[in-house]
Motif scaffolding. Structure first.
Motif, PDB file in Angstrom:
ATOM      1  N   ASP A   1       0.821  -1.211   0.000  1.00  0.00           N
ATOM      2  CA  ASP A   1       0.000   0.000   0.000  1.00  0.00           C
ATOM      3  C   ASP A   1       0.858   1.266   0.000  1.00  0.00           C
ATOM      4  N   LEU A   2       1.945   1.253   0.745  1.00  0.00           N
ATOM      5  CA  LEU A   2       2.840   2.417   0.780  1.00  0.00           C
ATOM      6  C   LEU A   2       3.517   2.632  -0.568  1.00  0.00           C
ATOM      7  N   VAL A   3       4.076   1.571  -1.138  1.00  0.00           N
ATOM      8  CA  VAL A   3       4.830   1.682  -2.389  1.00  0.00           C
ATOM      9  C   VAL A   3       3.916   1.984  -3.571  1.00  0.00           C
TER      10      VAL A   3
ATOM     11  N   GLY B   1       8.436  10.204  -2.949  1.00  0.00           N
ATOM     12  CA  GLY B   1       9.356  11.278  -2.574  1.00  0.00           C
ATOM     13  C   GLY B   1       9.815  11.198  -1.126  1.00  0.00           C
ATOM     14  N   ARG B   2       9.067  10.484  -0.282  1.00  0.00           N
ATOM     15  CA  ARG B   2       9.477  10.294   1.117  1.00  0.00           C
ATOM     16  C   ARG B   2      10.757   9.478   1.208  1.00  0.00           C
ATOM     17  N   TRP B   3      10.953   8.567   0.243  1.00  0.00           N
ATOM     18  CA  TRP B   3      12.062   7.620   0.345  1.00  0.00           C
ATOM     19  C   TRP B   3      13.102   7.787  -0.747  1.00  0.00           C
ATOM     20  N   SER B   4      12.703   8.154  -1.931  1.00  0.00           N
ATOM     21  CA  SER B   4      13.621   8.207  -3.066  1.00  0.00           C
ATOM     22  C   SER B   4      14.465   9.479  -3.054  1.00  0.00           C
ATOM     23  N   PRO B   5      15.775   9.348  -3.262  1.00  0.00           N
ATOM     24  CA  PRO B   5      16.602  10.554  -3.360  1.00  0.00           C
ATOM     25  C   PRO B   5      16.462  11.256  -4.715  1.00  0.00           C
ATOM     26  N   ASP B   6      15.795  10.621  -5.684  1.00  0.00           N
ATOM     27  CA  ASP B   6      15.717  11.162  -7.039  1.00  0.00           C
ATOM     28  C   ASP B   6      14.323  11.599  -7.469  1.00  0.00           C
ATOM     29  N   ALA B   7      13.283  10.935  -7.005  1.00  0.00           N
ATOM     30  CA  ALA B   7      11.920  11.183  -7.501  1.00  0.00           C
ATOM     31  C   ALA B   7      11.164  12.149  -6.586  1.00  0.00           C
TER      32      ALA B   7
ATOM     33  N   TRP C   1      -1.711   5.357 -15.474  1.00  0.00           N
ATOM     34  CA  TRP C   1      -0.557   6.202 -15.770  1.00  0.00           C
ATOM     35  C   TRP C   1      -0.303   7.164 -14.621  1.00  0.00           C
ATOM     36  N   PHE C   2       0.965   7.511 -14.429  1.00  0.00           N
ATOM     37  CA  PHE C   2       1.327   8.557 -13.476  1.00  0.00           C
ATOM     38  C   PHE C   2       2.523   9.343 -14.008  1.00  0.00           C
ATOM     39  N   SER C   3       2.673  10.538 -13.453  1.00  0.00           N
ATOM     40  CA  SER C   3       3.766  11.432 -13.836  1.00  0.00           C
ATOM     41  C   SER C   3       4.609  11.735 -12.613  1.00  0.00           C
ATOM     42  N   GLY C   4       5.841  12.095 -12.856  1.00  0.00           N
ATOM     43  CA  GLY C   4       6.724  12.474 -11.764  1.00  0.00           C
ATOM     44  C   GLY C   4       7.884  13.297 -12.262  1.00  0.00           C
ATOM     45  N   ARG C   5       8.636  13.817 -11.320  1.00  0.00           N
ATOM     46  CA  ARG C   5       9.841  14.577 -11.629  1.00  0.00           C
ATOM     47  C   ARG C   5      11.014  13.811 -11.020  1.00  0.00           C
ATOM     48  N   ASN C   6      12.136  13.857 -11.712  1.00  0.00           N
ATOM     49  CA  ASN C   6      13.350  13.194 -11.249  1.00  0.00           C
ATOM     50  C   ASN C   6      14.504  14.172 -11.280  1.00  0.00           C
ATOM     51  N   ARG C   7      15.484  13.904 -10.415  1.00  0.00           N
ATOM     52  CA  ARG C   7      16.699  14.719 -10.342  1.00  0.00           C
ATOM     53  C   ARG C   7      17.907  13.781 -10.389  1.00  0.00           C
ATOM     54  N   ARG C   8      18.937  14.213 -11.112  1.00  0.00           N
ATOM     55  CA  ARG C   8      20.205  13.484 -11.113  1.00  0.00           C
ATOM     56  C   ARG C   8      21.266  14.375 -11.717  1.00  0.00           C
ATOM     57  N   ASP C   9      22.403  14.440 -11.051  1.00  0.00           N
ATOM     58  CA  ASP C   9      23.553  15.193 -11.550  1.00  0.00           C
ATOM     59  C   ASP C   9      23.201  16.640 -11.909  1.00  0.00           C
ATOM     60  N   GLY C  10      22.401  17.284 -11.073  1.00  0.00           N
ATOM     61  CA  GLY C  10      22.046  18.673 -11.296  1.00  0.00           C
ATOM     62  C   GLY C  10      20.993  18.912 -12.365  1.00  0.00           C
ATOM     63  N   ARG C  11      20.454  17.847 -12.941  1.00  0.00           N
ATOM     64  CA  ARG C  11      19.398  17.980 -13.955  1.00  0.00           C
ATOM     65  C   ARG C  11      18.076  17.543 -13.345  1.00  0.00           C
ATOM     66  N   GLU C  12      16.986  18.057 -13.920  1.00  0.00           N
ATOM     67  CA  GLU C  12      15.643  17.656 -13.490  1.00  0.00           C
ATOM     68  C   GLU C  12      14.800  17.448 -14.736  1.00  0.00           C
ATOM     69  N   TRP C  13      13.942  16.420 -14.714  1.00  0.00           N
ATOM     70  CA  TRP C  13      13.090  16.114 -15.861  1.00  0.00           C
ATOM     71  C   TRP C  13      11.815  15.428 -15.404  1.00  0.00           C
ATOM     72  N   ALA C  14      10.827  15.459 -16.271  1.00  0.00           N
ATOM     73  CA  ALA C  14       9.534  14.817 -16.005  1.00  0.00           C
ATOM     74  C   ALA C  14       9.494  13.448 -16.675  1.00  0.00           C
ATOM     75  N   THR C  15       8.747  12.531 -16.061  1.00  0.00           N
ATOM     76  CA  THR C  15       8.555  11.201 -16.638  1.00  0.00           C
ATOM     77  C   THR C  15       7.073  10.846 -16.643  1.00  0.00           C
ATOM     78  N   ARG C  16       6.727   9.934 -17.535  1.00  0.00           N
ATOM     79  CA  ARG C  16       5.394   9.326 -17.573  1.00  0.00           C
ATOM     80  C   ARG C  16       5.602   7.833 -17.453  1.00  0.00           C
ATOM     81  N   SER C  17       4.857   7.205 -16.560  1.00  0.00           N
ATOM     82  CA  SER C  17       5.005   5.774 -16.327  1.00  0.00           C
ATOM     83  C   SER C  17       3.636   5.115 -16.307  1.00  0.00           C
ATOM     84  N   GLN C  18       3.624   3.816 -16.623  1.00  0.00           N
ATOM     85  CA  GLN C  18       2.384   3.052 -16.647  1.00  0.00           C
ATOM     86  C   GLN C  18       2.533   1.804 -15.781  1.00  0.00           C
TER      87      GLN C  18
ATOM     88  N   SER D   1      15.580   4.154   3.419  1.00  0.00           N
ATOM     89  CA  SER D   1      14.641   5.190   3.867  1.00  0.00           C
ATOM     90  C   SER D   1      13.254   4.621   4.121  1.00  0.00           C
ATOM     91  N   LEU D   2      12.803   3.720   3.255  1.00  0.00           N
ATOM     92  CA  LEU D   2      11.496   3.087   3.446  1.00  0.00           C
ATOM     93  C   LEU D   2      11.473   2.309   4.758  1.00  0.00           C
TER      94      LEU D   2
END
Length: 166
Positions: free
Chosen positions: A36-38, A45-51, A67-84, A158-159
């Protein structure tokens, strides 16, 4: 790349199994609770260092095809994703593909196995196909896999801590 060589051919030559991994952690909660948590992707965002800022589409939820959307960070960059969501077996498996089931680039898989009074949580990551957004060299893909391995390990720690403190 020649006219007869595709990115798919190059990916096959790289051995896709080199771009997959699974990490595990024991958490002090029943599999259904951890599922249920995952599967509440807005909580990642509570647990992931990137999402961050992950949300199901309006009216969607943790079920196959959603479908869901999210934002990710890595190496000073940020981008949006779509996942199913591609698998949603309450209490045992939650999986999704970044980019969608038909043409995705990465599969994330969570499994939940009862052990004692808690659960062994497995989080897996698998590159499905090459995409320029992931990098263009073997070194880029190795660095991505290594970063994602560290991210998954941090997420699982973190989880487990969040569950213990909750």
């Amino acid at each position: 790349m020649s006219a007869t060589t595709s990115q798919h051919d190059l990916f096959e030559a790289l051995d896709a199994s080199a771009f997959a991994f699974t990490r595990r952690a024991w958490v002090d909660a029943a599999p259904a609770r951890v599922y249920d948590l995952v599967s509440d992707v807005s909580a990642i965002g509570r647990w992931s260092p990137d999402a961050t800022d992950v949300r199901f589409d309006q009216g969607a939820g943790p079920r196959v095809g959603a479908w869901f959307s999210g934002r990710n960070r890595r190496d000073g960059r940020e981008w949006a994703t779509r996942s199913q969501v591609v698998r949603a077996d309450h209490g045992s498996v939650f999986a999704f593909v970044v980019g969608g089931a038909e043409d995705g680039i990465v599969r994330w898989n969570w499994t939940f196995h009862p052990q004692g009074r808690g659960t062994v949580v497995e989080q897996s990551w698998r590159l499905l196909r090459l995409d320029p957004v992931l990098g263009s060299t073997r070194g880029d893909l190795d660095a991505l896999r290594d970063h994602m391995t560290n991210s998954v390990e941090a997420t699982l720690i973190s989880l487990a801590q969040w569950i213990t403190e909750d």
